[in-house]
Scaffold this motif. Sequence first.
Motif, PDB file in Angstrom:
ATOM      1  N   UNK A  93       0.402  47.998  62.385  1.00  0.00           N
ATOM      2  CA  UNK A  93       0.901  47.058  63.405  1.00  0.00           C
ATOM      3  C   UNK A  93       2.220  46.406  63.001  1.00  0.00           C
ATOM      4  N   UNK A  94       2.343  45.885  61.783  1.00  0.00           N
ATOM      5  CA  UNK A  94       3.626  45.256  61.421  1.00  0.00           C
ATOM      6  C   UNK A  94       4.765  46.264  61.256  1.00  0.00           C
ATOM      7  N   UNK A  95       4.435  47.538  61.084  1.00  0.00           N
ATOM      8  CA  UNK A  95       5.463  48.569  60.925  1.00  0.00           C
ATOM      9  C   UNK A  95       5.976  49.040  62.278  1.00  0.00           C
ATOM     10  N   UNK A  96       5.041  49.244  63.222  1.00  0.00           N
ATOM     11  CA  UNK A  96       5.402  49.829  64.508  1.00  0.00           C
ATOM     12  C   UNK A  96       5.717  48.805  65.584  1.00  0.00           C
ATOM     13  N   UNK A  97       5.129  47.607  65.478  1.00  0.00           N
ATOM     14  CA  UNK A  97       5.349  46.563  66.487  1.00  0.00           C
ATOM     15  C   UNK A  97       5.185  47.118  67.898  1.00  0.00           C
ATOM     16  N   UNK A  98       4.097  47.820  68.106  1.00  0.00           N
ATOM     17  CA  UNK A  98       3.868  48.510  69.376  1.00  0.00           C
ATOM     18  C   UNK A  98       3.413  47.550  70.463  1.00  0.00           C
ATOM     19  N   UNK A  99       3.975  47.699  71.654  1.00  0.00           N
ATOM     20  CA  UNK A  99       3.532  46.899  72.786  1.00  0.00           C
ATOM     21  C   UNK A  99       2.159  47.382  73.239  1.00  0.00           C
ATOM     22  N   UNK A 100       1.204  46.472  73.325  1.00  0.00           N
ATOM     23  CA  UNK A 100      -0.164  46.833  73.698  1.00  0.00           C
ATOM     24  C   UNK A 100      -0.219  47.106  75.199  1.00  0.00           C
ATOM     25  N   UNK A 101      -0.751  48.248  75.549  1.00  0.00           N
ATOM     26  CA  UNK A 101      -0.802  48.676  76.941  1.00  0.00           C
ATOM     27  C   UNK A 101      -1.950  47.994  77.683  1.00  0.00           C
ATOM     28  N   UNK A 102      -1.834  47.818  78.991  1.00  0.00           N
ATOM     29  CA  UNK A 102      -2.961  47.278  79.767  1.00  0.00           C
ATOM     30  C   UNK A 102      -4.111  48.263  79.825  1.00  0.00           C
ATOM     31  N   UNK A 103      -5.304  47.768  80.028  1.00  0.00           N
ATOM     32  CA  UNK A 103      -6.506  48.601  80.042  1.00  0.00           C
ATOM     33  C   UNK A 103      -6.475  49.541  81.244  1.00  0.00           C
ATOM     34  N   UNK A 104      -6.795  50.813  80.988  1.00  0.00           N
ATOM     35  CA  UNK A 104      -6.940  51.803  82.053  1.00  0.00           C
ATOM     36  C   UNK A 104      -8.177  52.640  81.774  1.00  0.00           C
ATOM     37  N   UNK A 105      -8.727  53.234  82.820  1.00  0.00           N
ATOM     38  CA  UNK A 105      -9.843  54.155  82.660  1.00  0.00           C
ATOM     39  C   UNK A 105      -9.307  55.561  82.425  1.00  0.00           C
ATOM     40  N   UNK A 106     -10.097  56.379  81.758  1.00  0.00           N
ATOM     41  CA  UNK A 106      -9.749  57.784  81.574  1.00  0.00           C
ATOM     42  C   UNK A 106     -11.005  58.602  81.789  1.00  0.00           C
ATOM     43  N   UNK A 107     -10.903  59.696  82.528  1.00  0.00           N
ATOM     44  CA  UNK A 107     -12.121  60.457  82.854  1.00  0.00           C
ATOM     45  C   UNK A 107     -12.769  61.156  81.666  1.00  0.00           C
ATOM     46  N   UNK A 108     -12.033  61.393  80.601  1.00  0.00           N
ATOM     47  CA  UNK A 108     -12.620  62.139  79.472  1.00  0.00           C
ATOM     48  C   UNK A 108     -12.273  61.503  78.136  1.00  0.00           C
TER      49      UNK A 108
END
Length: 457
Positions: A222-237
């Motif tokens: 996390x401190x290396x990539x500083x990635x923006x957390x995506x909103x929750x979505x459903x996935x069929x598989x």
Amino acid sequence: MKYLFIITFLQLYLIAGDQPNIIYILADDLGYGDLGCYGQEVIKTPNLDNMAEEGLRFTQHYSGSTVCAPSRSCLLLGRHTGQTYVRGNGSTQMRLDPQDLTFPRALKNAGYHTAMIGKSGLGCNTDDSTLPRAKGFDYFFGYTSHTQAHWYYPNYLWRNEQKVTYPNNSLHEGDNYSSERVIDEALEYIDRQKKGPFFLHLALQIPHASLRAKEEWKAKYRPILNEQILPVEDHPHYSFEREPKTTFAAMVSYMDYNVGLLLEKLKQLGIAENTLVMFASDNGAMEEGGHLIDSFNSNGELRGGKRDLYEGGIRVPMIAWWPGKIAAGGLTDHLSAFWDISPTLREIANAKEQQDTDGVSLVPILLGKEGQEKHSYLYWEFSLKGGKQAIRKGDWKLILLDVKKGNTFKVELYNIKDDVSETQNLASRYPEKVEQLRILIKKVRRPSEHISFRLTD
């Protein structure tokens, strides 16, 4: 009779002394550029990097295919996809002996205890728990179904023919992370079989999607990539992962950590010098479950990825480690492929030689000896995405696309030595080379026996 018994016993003892333990580790969908020793600059893989420093690293090693099931079939059978029964993913599995004879069967017949732990390479969408032991493995733990192996918190895994259930797991969450269970089983197996000789095929599930990693490993990135957390979505598989880059990096580092545990176990038991360990990936990098090849330059300078017959789909990392036998710090551009593993390990194990292999033994190059046989060609085919075929002969590589469309198929010709990224299609400039390689393709393959994998012949 007494003296005859003593002589026979001594002969067996001498043979056993020449039979090292063998561990073949296979990652799932790991790209050519996902390891530090192959150019990865973000994801940390210290144990595999050290394994390469202490062993031999291959730069032109090829998988059996561009997807899981046929690639693993080529590995276990010592044949390329123009000759195997399982040539693609789907509802297929290897046929019972004497058809589709695997090299672990030959090792078992030569006195080895054999095990496959992780993801079975004997079929694809199958839940046949009897198959591993029927095909030459004394012990099995893990997934028989590749679809089930998409999930890191399974409801159950197989131990031989017995289901091991995990009632608190719900495919994407739970209290039993499958990769932990797999490495635990592998370490326990080595403990049990330390007197040898044993063959362990450790078929890791990582880093195939779904993307799932333990929190302690995600926290490292996390401190290396500083990635923006995506909103929750459903996935069929596949599970939806809100931190795909963080999670993928964590999975690869966790895989590396497990390899480190295994090598340390061999050293603790005092059997490292009598154990050959090989590591590879079953095909090129994926783009599934939220992971993108470009996120970490997973294929380096290679073009394409999983499901392609470009270099990025079939060229994979391969490291061989055997303290005292394989010289440290070795690097080779020797052209090799999955179907070389069967003749190589049969020779090392003093097992019966395979007569119908498409491979060549890599023992001379592993041990630094003269006389390494070279391939006259390497061949692949893939029945999906319009049907694809590829053949490499020397520096030249021919790729045929949309072969199921008959005369409208596309032709691409590359000089891999000059253009490893496959950017310059030379087909129109060298029509005689195209024709030569097309004739060779027809010569080296036989039509598939399974309708799902048939190409236009």
